[in-house]
Scaffold this motif. Structure first.
Motif, PDB file in Angstrom:
ATOM      1  N   SER A 410      37.770  51.449  49.373  1.00 20.47           N
ATOM      2  CA  SER A 410      39.054  51.127  48.757  1.00 20.47           C
ATOM      3  C   SER A 410      39.500  49.718  49.115  1.00 20.47           C
ATOM      4  CB  SER A 410      40.118  52.140  49.195  1.00 20.47           C
ATOM      5  OG  SER A 410      39.816  53.433  48.721  1.00 20.47           O
ATOM      6  N   ALA A 411      39.352  49.354  50.383  1.00 21.93           N
ATOM      7  CA  ALA A 411      39.730  48.002  50.800  1.00 21.93           C
ATOM      8  C   ALA A 411      38.867  46.962  50.096  1.00 21.93           C
ATOM      9  CB  ALA A 411      39.600  47.867  52.318  1.00 21.93           C
ATOM     10  N   LEU A 412      37.587  47.262  49.929  1.00 23.30           N
ATOM     11  CA  LEU A 412      36.683  46.331  49.262  1.00 23.30           C
ATOM     12  C   LEU A 412      37.074  46.153  47.796  1.00 23.30           C
ATOM     13  CD1 LEU A 412      34.050  44.644  49.469  1.00 23.30           C
ATOM     14  CD2 LEU A 412      32.829  46.696  48.722  1.00 23.30           C
ATOM     15  N   VAL A 413      37.440  47.246  47.129  1.00 19.59           N
ATOM     16  CA  VAL A 413      37.837  47.174  45.728  1.00 19.59           C
ATOM     17  C   VAL A 413      39.100  46.332  45.570  1.00 19.59           C
ATOM     18  CG1 VAL A 413      38.803  48.564  43.848  1.00 19.59           C
ATOM     19  CG2 VAL A 413      36.696  49.268  44.971  1.00 19.59           C
ATOM     20  N   LEU A 414      40.034  46.498  46.469  1.00 24.35           N
ATOM     21  CA  LEU A 414      41.260  45.706  46.399  1.00 24.35           C
ATOM     22  C   LEU A 414      40.976  44.231  46.636  1.00 24.35           C
ATOM     23  CD1 LEU A 414      43.697  48.113  48.238  1.00 24.35           C
ATOM     24  CD2 LEU A 414      43.773  47.458  45.833  1.00 24.35           C
ATOM     25  N   ALA A 415      40.092  43.941  47.587  1.00 24.66           N
ATOM     26  CA  ALA A 415      39.722  42.555  47.841  1.00 24.66           C
ATOM     27  C   ALA A 415      39.002  41.957  46.642  1.00 24.66           C
ATOM     28  CB  ALA A 415      38.842  42.472  49.089  1.00 24.66           C
ATOM     29  N   ALA A 416      38.118  42.743  46.011  1.00 21.95           N
ATOM     30  CA  ALA A 416      37.369  42.253  44.851  1.00 21.95           C
ATOM     31  C   ALA A 416      38.301  41.929  43.693  1.00 21.95           C
ATOM     32  CB  ALA A 416      36.325  43.284  44.428  1.00 21.95           C
ATOM     33  N   ARG A 417      39.365  42.703  43.551  1.00 14.16           N
ATOM     34  CA  ARG A 417      40.314  42.413  42.471  1.00 14.16           C
ATOM     35  C   ARG A 417      40.920  41.027  42.642  1.00 14.16           C
ATOM     36  NH1 ARG A 417      43.223  45.327  38.604  1.00 14.16           N
ATOM     37  NH2 ARG A 417      45.011  44.146  37.871  1.00 14.16           N
ATOM     38  N   SER A 418      41.255  40.672  43.870  1.00 16.51           N
ATOM     39  CA  SER A 418      41.815  39.343  44.097  1.00 16.51           C
ATOM     40  C   SER A 418      40.775  38.250  43.870  1.00 16.51           C
ATOM     41  CB  SER A 418      42.380  39.240  45.516  1.00 16.51           C
ATOM     42  OG  SER A 418      41.344  39.285  46.479  1.00 16.51           O
ATOM     43  N   GLU A 419      39.485  38.647  43.823  1.00 12.71           N
ATOM     44  CA  GLU A 419      38.410  37.705  43.518  1.00 12.71           C
ATOM     45  C   GLU A 419      38.051  37.718  42.035  1.00 12.71           C
ATOM     46  OE1 GLU A 419      37.079  35.571  45.485  1.00 12.71           O
ATOM     47  OE2 GLU A 419      37.761  36.232  47.462  1.00 12.71           O
ATOM     48  N   GLY A 420      38.782  38.513  41.241  1.00 11.61           N
ATOM     49  CA  GLY A 420      38.585  38.496  39.810  1.00 11.61           C
ATOM     50  C   GLY A 420      37.719  39.591  39.242  1.00 11.61           C
ATOM     51  N   VAL A 421      37.357  40.605  40.063  1.00 11.26           N
ATOM     52  CA  VAL A 421      36.497  41.697  39.598  1.00 11.26           C
ATOM     53  C   VAL A 421      37.188  43.034  39.881  1.00 11.26           C
ATOM     54  CG1 VAL A 421      34.288  42.868  39.880  1.00 11.26           C
ATOM     55  CG2 VAL A 421      34.381  40.371  39.942  1.00 11.26           C
ATOM     56  N   VAL A 422      37.249  43.905  38.877  1.00 13.46           N
ATOM     57  CA  VAL A 422      37.918  45.200  39.023  1.00 13.46           C
ATOM     58  C   VAL A 422      36.875  46.311  38.999  1.00 13.46           C
ATOM     59  CG1 VAL A 422      39.713  46.723  38.131  1.00 13.46           C
ATOM     60  CG2 VAL A 422      39.915  44.251  37.826  1.00 13.46           C
ATOM     61  N   LEU A 423      36.846  47.117  40.060  1.00 13.36           N
ATOM     62  CA  LEU A 423      35.917  48.235  40.191  1.00 13.36           C
ATOM     63  C   LEU A 423      36.699  49.492  40.546  1.00 13.36           C
ATOM     64  CD1 LEU A 423      33.377  46.243  42.328  1.00 13.36           C
ATOM     65  CD2 LEU A 423      32.752  47.286  40.151  1.00 13.36           C
ATOM     66  N   ALA A 424      36.048  50.634  40.471  1.00 15.60           N
ATOM     67  CA  ALA A 424      36.627  51.895  40.936  1.00 15.60           C
ATOM     68  C   ALA A 424      36.053  52.203  42.311  1.00 15.60           C
ATOM     69  CB  ALA A 424      36.305  53.027  39.968  1.00 15.60           C
ATOM     70  N   SER A 425      36.897  52.569  43.247  1.00 15.23           N
ATOM     71  CA  SER A 425      36.416  52.861  44.591  1.00 15.23           C
ATOM     72  C   SER A 425      35.637  54.162  44.627  1.00 15.23           C
ATOM     73  CB  SER A 425      37.584  52.932  45.585  1.00 15.23           C
ATOM     74  OG  SER A 425      38.381  54.063  45.317  1.00 15.23           O
ATOM     75  N   GLY A 426      34.833  54.349  45.673  1.00 19.61           N
ATOM     76  CA  GLY A 426      34.002  55.535  45.791  1.00 19.61           C
ATOM     77  C   GLY A 426      34.781  56.828  45.754  1.00 19.61           C
ATOM     78  N   GLY A 427      35.990  56.804  46.308  1.00 21.28           N
ATOM     79  CA  GLY A 427      36.782  58.021  46.374  1.00 21.28           C
ATOM     80  C   GLY A 427      37.148  58.610  45.038  1.00 21.28           C
ATOM     81  N   VAL A 428      37.157  57.807  43.975  1.00 21.27           N
ATOM     82  CA  VAL A 428      37.473  58.308  42.642  1.00 21.27           C
ATOM     83  C   VAL A 428      36.498  59.400  42.233  1.00 21.27           C
ATOM     84  CG1 VAL A 428      37.534  57.668  40.194  1.00 21.27           C
ATOM     85  CG2 VAL A 428      38.546  56.152  41.898  1.00 21.27           C
ATOM     86  N   PHE A 429      35.281  59.329  42.718  1.00 15.74           N
ATOM     87  CA  PHE A 429      34.222  60.232  42.270  1.00 15.74           C
ATOM     88  C   PHE A 429      34.076  61.471  43.160  1.00 15.74           C
ATOM     89  CE2 PHE A 429      33.445  55.945  40.924  1.00 15.74           C
ATOM     90  CZ  PHE A 429      33.191  56.095  39.574  1.00 15.74           C
TER      91      PHE A 429
END
Length: 479
Positions: A410-429
């Motif tokens: 989750s922390a990685l996904v939030l950091a990636a968003r600030s870098e311009g990339v949007v992903l779904a975190s592992g917990g979604v699945f």
């Protein structure tokens, strides 16, 4: 409507790794973690959070820490206080889906990889033109079609037959995509309190509709390399006697695993012993890159297995066509129940699909080269740039299920968003939460986007143990 109350225990389960990857003050880290759960959709809009004292006890912090976290969430627009209802989750104005965009599409300058999908296949535009020739005949009818166009159902049946599962048009109905098919099956087959077997991880919107139907989910693990544990699968089915088992036996989403023949036998024998209806979702199933595709699961037990398919992954996501292949008796039950949810599949989409389905084999062959280049390129780039990650190379599908080695998805996904990339975190699945050590990364991207993705992940990986990450964004669908 009374807000759904989340128990302190259930929220604590979702917050198991809330301090991982953050050196912020405890209340800030807790507020960030709750925001992640809201953005991911794991805490729904309108849910009521547990009382401060109860949550504090459940996660082992002071009540002051929880109170300050709740206060920060109110400041940021993620929480509101309603008289008699306590603290209720809401999406802030900037986080709500834009009514002019479906599914809360993120700004154009961001690379949105929450959805694993391909661009339109070659030939779709031509299929639309050919389909229009059949429009005058279709206009002679009233347009409400709950069964499906006869020509399209025949084409789908022929495709199953060619793959080793003899099928007639009478064993097929057409739906508004695979998700609609899953929801309709859940509504007909599941009653409140019924045990329902799902894989873990799994496609999130499937376990959501199974829960909404009243199912009590029982999960079995799927490993990215080892696949299904046959002993656990057999014991879980025989012990819980699920009404329905939802599985993805071919190119499982998100792991990419494929059931071995022995595992298929274990599943079908255990399900037959306790009367379980097996629903096999093949949405990703035909996107094979390496090796030969297995026969549809129903080929081993035609009357026991219900097949769900889709045109979205093979041809185009905008072609909202799915289908159910099952015994006519079950299809009749689905058709009786269907009008309370919808009044039929769009006719124009069906005419286009009728032109495309007979071309499935040729389209898949063309897709195979694109998918192989995307998979191999991303696997090589991630292994070189982030050697500490466990990056598998699946035999097909559209995604990598990457092992991070630390519970920081989750922390990685939030950091990636600030870098311009949007992903779904592992917990979604995870139907039961978890998977903070995993990340689903779609590989069907262009070369420039792949470079952008890898660099964004590398920079984000350097940050997840450091500074607090801003948590802004929209909740949206994952496919």
């Amino acid at each position: 409507m009374t807000p759904v109350l989340l128990s302190a225990r259930s929220v604590a389960q979702l917050l198991r790794h809330w301090r991982s990857g953050s050196d912020a003050a405890a209340y800030e880290a807790l507020a960030d973690a709750v925001r992640v759960l809201v953005i991911d959709g794991r805490i729904p809009h309108g849910a009521r959070l547990p009382a401060e004292r109860g949550l504090a006890t459940a996660i082992g912090v002071s009540r002051t820490t929880v109170a300050n976290a709740y206060a920060r969430l109110r400041e940021d627009g993620y929480l509101t206080s309603l008289r008699g209802s306590g603290s209720v989750i809401r999406l802030p104005l900037e986080g709500r889906p834009d009514p002019e965009h479906l599914a809360g599409v993120v700004p154009d300058d961001l690379l949105d990889l929450r959805k694993a999908a391909l661009r339109s296949a070659p030939g779709v535009a031509e299929a639309v033109e050919r389909a229009m020739r059949h429009l005058p005949a279709a206009l002679a009818g009233i347009g409400y079609d709950t069964v499906g166009d006869a020509g399209l159902r025949a084409a789908i049946a022929d495709r199953y037959t060619a793959r080793g599962l003899p099928t007639t048009a009478a064993e097929v109905i057409v739906t508004v995509g695979a998700q609609h098919a899953i929801a309709l099956l859940a509504r007909v087959l599941v009653r409140r309190g019924d045990p329902v077997l799902v894989e873990s991880p799994t496609y999130p919107h499937a376990h959501e509709v199974l829960r909404e139907a009243g199912g009590r989910l029982v999960s079995v693990p799927v490993d990215v390399r080892g696949g299904w544990d046959e002993g656990v699968l057999d014991a879980t089915i025989r012990r819980s006697a699920p009404t329905l088992a939802y599985v993805m036996p071919e190119l499982h989403n998100p792991t990419g695993a494929t059931m071995a023949d022995s595992t298929r036998r274990v599943l079908l024998e255990a399900a037959a012993a306790v009367g379980t209806v097996v629903v096999a979702d093949e949405t990703m199933g035909e996107l094979r890159i390496d090796g030969l595709a297995a026969r549809p699961l129903a080929a081993d037990a035609p009357g026991q297995v219900v097949m769900v398919g889709s045109a979205a992954k093979v041809f185009w996501g905008g072609l909202r066509i799915g289908w159910v292949r099952a015994a006519p008796e079950l299809l009749q039950r689905l058709l009786i129940a269907r009008p309370t949810g919808d009044l039929g599949t769009p006719v124009l989409d069906q005419l286009v699909a009728r032109e495309l389905v007979p071309q499935t084999a040729a389209v898949l062959e063309a897709r195979r080269h694109v998918l192989r280049d995307g998979r191999d390129g991303l696997v090589a780039a991630l292994r070189a740039r982030l050697p500490e990650w466990d990056v598998p190379s699946p035999a097909g599908g559209l995604t990598l299920w990457v092992g991070l080695g630390r519970p920081v998805s989750s922390a990685l996904v939030l950091a990636a968003r600030s870098e311009g990339v949007v992903l779904a975190s592992g917990g979604v699945f995870g139907p039961d939460g978890g998977f903070e050590r995993s990340l689903r990364v779609p590989f069907a991207v262009s070369g420039p986007d792949r470079e952008r993705l890898v660099e964004a992940l590398a920079r984000s990986w350097e940050r997840v143990g450091g500074a607090v990450v801003e948590t802004r964004g929209s909740a949206a669908a994952v496919v």
